[in-house]
Design an enzyme around this catalytic site. Sequence first.
Site, PDB file in Angstrom:
ATOM      1  N   GLU A   1       0.876  -1.162   0.000  1.00 21.13           N
ATOM      2  CA  GLU A   1       0.000   0.000   0.000  1.00 21.13           C
ATOM      3  C   GLU A   1       0.921   1.222   0.000  1.00 21.13           C
ATOM      4  OE1 GLU A   1      -2.809   0.302   3.227  1.00 21.13           O
ATOM      5  OE2 GLU A   1      -3.495   2.244   2.492  1.00 21.13           O
TER       6      GLU A   1
ATOM      7  N   ARG B   1       5.400 -12.887   9.792  1.00 19.21           N
ATOM      8  CA  ARG B   1       5.958 -11.541   9.612  1.00 19.21           C
ATOM      9  C   ARG B   1       7.364 -11.505  10.155  1.00 19.21           C
ATOM     10  NH1 ARG B   1       2.274  -7.269   8.702  1.00 19.21           N
ATOM     11  NH2 ARG B   1       3.632  -5.616   9.410  1.00 19.21           N
TER      12      ARG B   1
ATOM     13  N   LYS C   1       4.463   0.607   9.362  1.00 19.35           N
ATOM     14  CA  LYS C   1       4.514   1.889   8.647  1.00 19.35           C
ATOM     15  C   LYS C   1       3.848   2.994   9.447  1.00 19.35           C
ATOM     16  CE  LYS C   1       3.060   0.119   4.772  1.00 19.35           C
ATOM     17  NZ  LYS C   1       2.482  -0.063   3.442  1.00 19.35           N
TER      18      LYS C   1
HETATM   19  P1  ATP Z   1       2.716  -2.195   7.955  1.00 17.76           P
HETATM   20  O1  ATP Z   1       2.012  -2.941   9.043  1.00 17.76           O
HETATM   21  O2  ATP Z   1       4.132  -1.892   8.229  1.00 17.76           O
HETATM   22  O3  ATP Z   1       1.953  -1.018   7.461  1.00 17.76           O
HETATM   23  P2  ATP Z   1       1.568  -3.643   5.864  1.00 17.76           P
HETATM   24  O4  ATP Z   1       1.423  -5.113   5.947  1.00 17.76           O
HETATM   25  O5  ATP Z   1       0.359  -2.835   6.089  1.00 17.76           O
HETATM   26  O6  ATP Z   1       2.775  -3.223   6.771  1.00 17.76           O
HETATM   27  P3  ATP Z   1       1.653  -3.479   3.052  1.00 17.76           P
HETATM   28  O7  ATP Z   1       2.129  -2.378   2.199  1.00 17.76           O
HETATM   29  O8  ATP Z   1       0.203  -3.759   3.083  1.00 17.76           O
HETATM   30  O9  ATP Z   1       2.173  -3.191   4.505  1.00 17.76           O
HETATM   31  O10 ATP Z   1       2.455  -4.809   2.770  1.00 17.76           O
HETATM   32  C1  ATP Z   1       2.825  -5.306   1.527  1.00 17.76           C
HETATM   33  C2  ATP Z   1       3.213  -6.749   1.703  1.00 17.76           C
HETATM   34  O11 ATP Z   1       4.306  -6.860   2.613  1.00 17.76           O
HETATM   35  C3  ATP Z   1       2.083  -7.572   2.289  1.00 17.76           C
HETATM   36  O12 ATP Z   1       2.006  -8.770   1.548  1.00 17.76           O
HETATM   37  C4  ATP Z   1       2.501  -7.846   3.697  1.00 17.76           C
HETATM   38  O13 ATP Z   1       2.028  -9.103   4.095  1.00 17.76           O
HETATM   39  C5  ATP Z   1       4.022  -7.817   3.596  1.00 17.76           C
HETATM   40  N1  ATP Z   1       4.655  -7.412   4.860  1.00 17.76           N
HETATM   41  C6  ATP Z   1       4.499  -6.252   5.533  1.00 17.76           C
HETATM   42  N2  ATP Z   1       5.218  -6.244   6.668  1.00 17.76           N
HETATM   43  C7  ATP Z   1       5.850  -7.434   6.727  1.00 17.76           C
HETATM   44  C8  ATP Z   1       6.748  -8.043   7.665  1.00 17.76           C
HETATM   45  N3  ATP Z   1       7.138  -7.419   8.769  1.00 17.76           N
HETATM   46  N4  ATP Z   1       7.207  -9.281   7.387  1.00 17.76           N
HETATM   47  C9  ATP Z   1       6.834  -9.922   6.259  1.00 17.76           C
HETATM   48  N5  ATP Z   1       6.000  -9.416   5.347  1.00 17.76           N
HETATM   49  C10 ATP Z   1       5.491  -8.184   5.563  1.00 17.76           C
HETATM   50 MG    MG Z   2      -1.383  -3.148   4.917  1.00 23.17          MG
END
Ligand code: ATP
Ligand code: MG
Length: 570
Positions: free
Chosen positions: A45, A269, A279
Amino acid sequence: MAATTDTGTETPEIRTSNFLSERIAEDLRTKKYGDAAIQTRFPPEPNGYLHIGHAKAICLDFGLADEVGGRTNLRFDDTNPEKEEQEYVDSIQKDIHWLGFDWERLCFASDYFGQLYEWAIKLISDGKAYVDDLTADQIRQYRGTLTEPGKDSPYRNRSVDENLDLFARMKKGEFPDGSRVLRAKIDMASPNLNMRDPVMYRILHATHHRTGDEWCIYPMYDYAHGQSDSIENVTHSMCSLEFADHQPLYKWFIENLGIFPSQQIEFDRLSITYTLLSKRKLLQLVQEKRVSGWDDPRMPTLSGLRRRGFTPEAIRTFVAAAGVSRTNGSTDIEMLEHFQRDDLNKRAQRGMAVLRPLKVIIDNYPEGEGETVEVANNPENPDAGTRQVPFSREIYIEHDDFREVPPPKYYRLSPGKEVRLRNAYFITAQSVVKDAAGNVVEVHCTYDPASRGGNSPDGRKVKSTIHWVSTKHAVSAEVRLYEKLFTKPDPNDYPEGGSFLDNLNPASLEVIADAKLEPSLAKAEVGQPLQFERVGYFTLDPDTQDGKLVFNRTLSLKDSWAKIEKKAGI
Ligand code: ATP
Ligand code: MG
């Protein structure tokens, strides 16, 4: 797909044999998708910069597809116009390239808004979706809890025609934000809360960074994600574990729309001690100016790590070593640092730099220009060649390398003691000059001309070798030393009423205003891996401006992971 990185080195193949690759292999064996190639996607995102947790997802999404000749799309999951920006879209692409990957197609969920809308109409027409006038609060109350079933909304049994009409008017902009939603009609008594008539669309009169004001209704994550996968013929949609409870809904939409059967698979994760990978919280650090920006070298963002001097190779190796599993755990930050040191040790150009200078005058050395000594650029790599380093009668050494009154087992310079100047001569301290406050400001020494190159002239031993910089040839630089950004292994561990901000390390940045460097370091380039001998790994910071050098310490030389490994017998 595996690419070369900005540093021009080949991406090492990271073979990951795990439940994800086994699942892919199985689907290929059973020809689940016929002869079609494996298709994955990385779906960020664009509401912030990528962090090292995303690096794990990237390595899996791109790496696993690549291992079996598959393809990976980069898809921006841009369904929250209020939080998303072009700046993030740009930085994400830059960071993925830097990490060493390239996508098959660049996609945006917002490109599918039209198709998603049509599919919503299909679900309404099939009696599987309805417009609900309950407020967000009421929807929450009606939803029930883990132990109590939900209640049907009074609007649940609207006719198809009324739903079609209301949904069309939602799209036209006839209703204010939050006044109505479109919900899937599934099961208000489902044990899985995500299945209790989840919201598909909300009304939001907000300008989207790509579609502008074309839409005032936006799909929710759950409705947009799986359908976008399906549009792109994604075979394996890998995501982190928090989406596991969403999987039944992911399947429900695909089955009820009868579209391409993408499959969601979850993995753990990445979480690292002393590090926050969210984020939202990283954005808070940026907005409240607790750090200088998303690319502050203390941030776990890819841009921060890059600026700090971390390399894509080490990050990929670390992510592979941390592995994948089906339960969330935590990885020691020392392990990341270990792989980074390992990588830098092989590639960092060496140089001498004195962070806290103390002047040494070699009384029996001739006045004048001095001489140059030949020094290896990287003892780990003979191909890196040698350089000439100027030496003269006056040099700087580290303050810490001299003690007027040496404590026991202190083998560096002290009155009457002889040490080796790295690659130069043996010197012996004779006397000191102090300022009015009694601090040593100058040390007078003598040298042994026969010890040139740092070799013992007669087999006599010195217990210590110290680094130095010729005062008249030295260049000045600002040096920024970084420590962990948080004081606790889990930054989210704070007492009630507190916040993760309470765990910020007040000493995470130390700025040395006037370090003295050997002249070759003035030619360093931003991002180039360097080792200041005996001090640590460094790289030039982009804040460097004409005439004013700024260096970041990537890491100190001390590898605590090696010790942890040894103790644990890993
Ligand atoms: P955040 O919680 O930091 O905002 P998010 O999951 O909302 O992270 P996205 O931009 O939606 O961020 O994530 C893109 C991809 O990265 C998704 O498939 C998510 O599962 C993966 N991802 C995000 N954070 C991690 C992490 N700490 N470890 C592994 N994969 C991750
Ligand atoms: Mg997300």
